[in-house]
Write a protein that holds these residues in place. Structure first.
Motif, PDB file in Angstrom:
ATOM      1  N   TYR A  95       0.810  -1.202   0.000  1.00 13.75           N
ATOM      2  CA  TYR A  95       0.000   0.000   0.000  1.00 13.75           C
ATOM      3  C   TYR A  95       0.855   1.269   0.000  1.00 13.75           C
ATOM      4  O   TYR A  95       0.607   2.200  -0.744  1.00 13.75           O
ATOM      5  N   SER A  96       1.895   1.277   0.871  1.00 10.56           N
ATOM      6  CA  SER A  96       2.586   2.554   1.086  1.00 10.56           C
ATOM      7  C   SER A  96       3.855   2.696   0.242  1.00 10.56           C
ATOM      8  O   SER A  96       4.387   3.783   0.104  1.00 10.56           O
ATOM      9  N   ASN A  97       4.342   1.590  -0.295  1.00 12.01           N
ATOM     10  CA  ASN A  97       5.594   1.670  -1.053  1.00 12.01           C
ATOM     11  C   ASN A  97       5.570   0.632  -2.183  1.00 12.01           C
ATOM     12  O   ASN A  97       6.451  -0.239  -2.261  1.00 12.01           O
ATOM     13  N   PRO A  98       4.540   0.708  -3.063  1.00  7.34           N
ATOM     14  CA  PRO A  98       4.325  -0.368  -4.039  1.00  7.34           C
ATOM     15  C   PRO A  98       5.520  -0.624  -4.960  1.00  7.34           C
ATOM     16  O   PRO A  98       5.752  -1.758  -5.365  1.00  7.34           O
ATOM     17  N   ALA A  99       6.290   0.432  -5.245  1.00  6.44           N
ATOM     18  CA  ALA A  99       7.433   0.265  -6.149  1.00  6.44           C
ATOM     19  C   ALA A  99       8.439  -0.730  -5.579  1.00  6.44           C
ATOM     20  O   ALA A  99       9.208  -1.347  -6.321  1.00  6.44           O
ATOM     21  N   GLU A 100       8.441  -0.880  -4.255  1.00  3.46           N
ATOM     22  CA  GLU A 100       9.422  -1.752  -3.600  1.00  3.46           C
ATOM     23  C   GLU A 100       8.834  -3.107  -3.218  1.00  3.46           C
ATOM     24  O   GLU A 100       9.473  -3.892  -2.509  1.00  3.46           O
ATOM     25  N   PHE A 101       7.585  -3.373  -3.671  1.00  3.70           N
ATOM     26  CA  PHE A 101       6.912  -4.583  -3.174  1.00  3.70           C
ATOM     27  C   PHE A 101       7.700  -5.856  -3.460  1.00  3.70           C
ATOM     28  O   PHE A 101       7.764  -6.765  -2.630  1.00  3.70           O
ATOM     29  N   GLU A 102       8.358  -5.898  -4.610  1.00  5.13           N
ATOM     30  CA  GLU A 102       9.088  -7.141  -4.933  1.00  5.13           C
ATOM     31  C   GLU A 102      10.267  -7.387  -3.984  1.00  5.13           C
ATOM     32  O   GLU A 102      10.731  -8.520  -3.853  1.00  5.13           O
TER      33      GLU A 102
END
Ligand SMILES: Nc1ncnc2c1ncn2[C@@H]1O[C@H](COP(=O)(O)OP(=O)(O)OP(=O)(O)O)[C@@H](O)[C@H]1O
Ligand SMILES: [Mg+2]
Length: 239
Positions: A95-102
């Protein structure tokens, strides 16, 4: 001159059909500093924090803030009781940092180190943790968005004194190691004195006094602050 990570100018918010709220509050928090909001129960501290973090929309005034992480007093209420801590942290990243989800597994590993918990907590439900562990998870969740400032609303009030000290030590460590600014809200003068560099005293929704921590505690200029400093008075109002 220090960089301001958060500035509030003449903020007013009144609850509908009520004379309660915050009135014409101005304050700022510099990068790397710990600023306290101190005042008795009901004076408007949480209302102010909710306005700054856009949970409430101010009636008037200006709020200029970099990225905020929010730590709740009663994090139990803010953690979904049916989900394991690992799931909660992962969803927070989504939710808060989707770019880093992986990279969420590595992020979670490093954030757990930051809040001094080991990875076994990931397999537990929130109610299987101690109050102190739960508050560390609350802080971890706030850190996951890489905030510039943490707004911590009574982060240790629900904890017993020994655990309070440990969590305060952790907040200080995060402040120093990450140069993270903190707006620390409390009605407990001892806690505020221990951790804050600069303090705003709130009464009936207004700032009545402000100053460097030690100056304010040694030379309070208003009767209200003098009364707050009187521990017997404090004990009487915080039963
Ligand atoms: N939704 C609401 N509607 C009307 N009044 C409210 C509402 N929420 C809070 N208030 C009132 O606004 C005032 C400020 O409340 P607030 O929660 O900001 O106080 P506080 O300083 O955070 O207190 P505490 O130390 O107990 O957390 C209180 O008198 C409270 O009763
Ligand atoms: Mg409150």
């Amino acid at each position: 001159m220090s960089e301001k990570v958060c500035e509030v100018k003449n903020l007013t918010y009144m609850y509908p059909k009520s004379d309660k709220g915050v009135k014409n509050v101005s304050l700022y928090v510099n990068k790397g500093s710990i600023v306290g909001l101190l005042g008795e129960s009901g004076c408007g501290k949480s209302t102010l924090a909710k306005c700054i973090s856009s949970q409430l929309k101010a009636d008037s005034g200006e709020i200029i803030c970099q990225k905020i992480g929010y730590v709740f007093q009663d994090n139990y209420a803010s953690l979904n009781p049916s989900k394991k801590v690992g799931w909660l942290l992962k969803e927070t990243i989504r939710y808060s940092n989707p770019a880093e989800f992986e990279n969420s597994d590595e992020i979670i590993k490093s954030i757990l180190e930051d809040v001094e918990l080991d990875s076994t907590v990931l397999e537990h439900l929130p109610n299987e943790l101690s109050g102190g562990q739960r508050q560390r998870i609350g802080i971890a969740m706030a850190l996951l968005s890489n905030p510039d400032i943490l707004i911590a609303d009574e982060p240790v009030s629900a904890l017993d004194v020994t655990v309070q000290k440990q969590v305060i030590k952790l907040i200080k460590k995060l402040n120093e190691s990450k140069n993270l600014a903190i707006l620390f809200i409390s009605h407990d003068i001892k806690v505020v004195r221990e951790i804050c560099n600069y303090i705003y005293i709130i009464k009936d929704g207004e700032v009545v006094e402000e100053g460097d921590s030690e100056d304010l505690f040694t030379h309070p200029s208003t009767e209200y602050t003098k009364n707050l400093l009187d521990s017997s008075y404090l004990e009487n109002i915080n039963v």
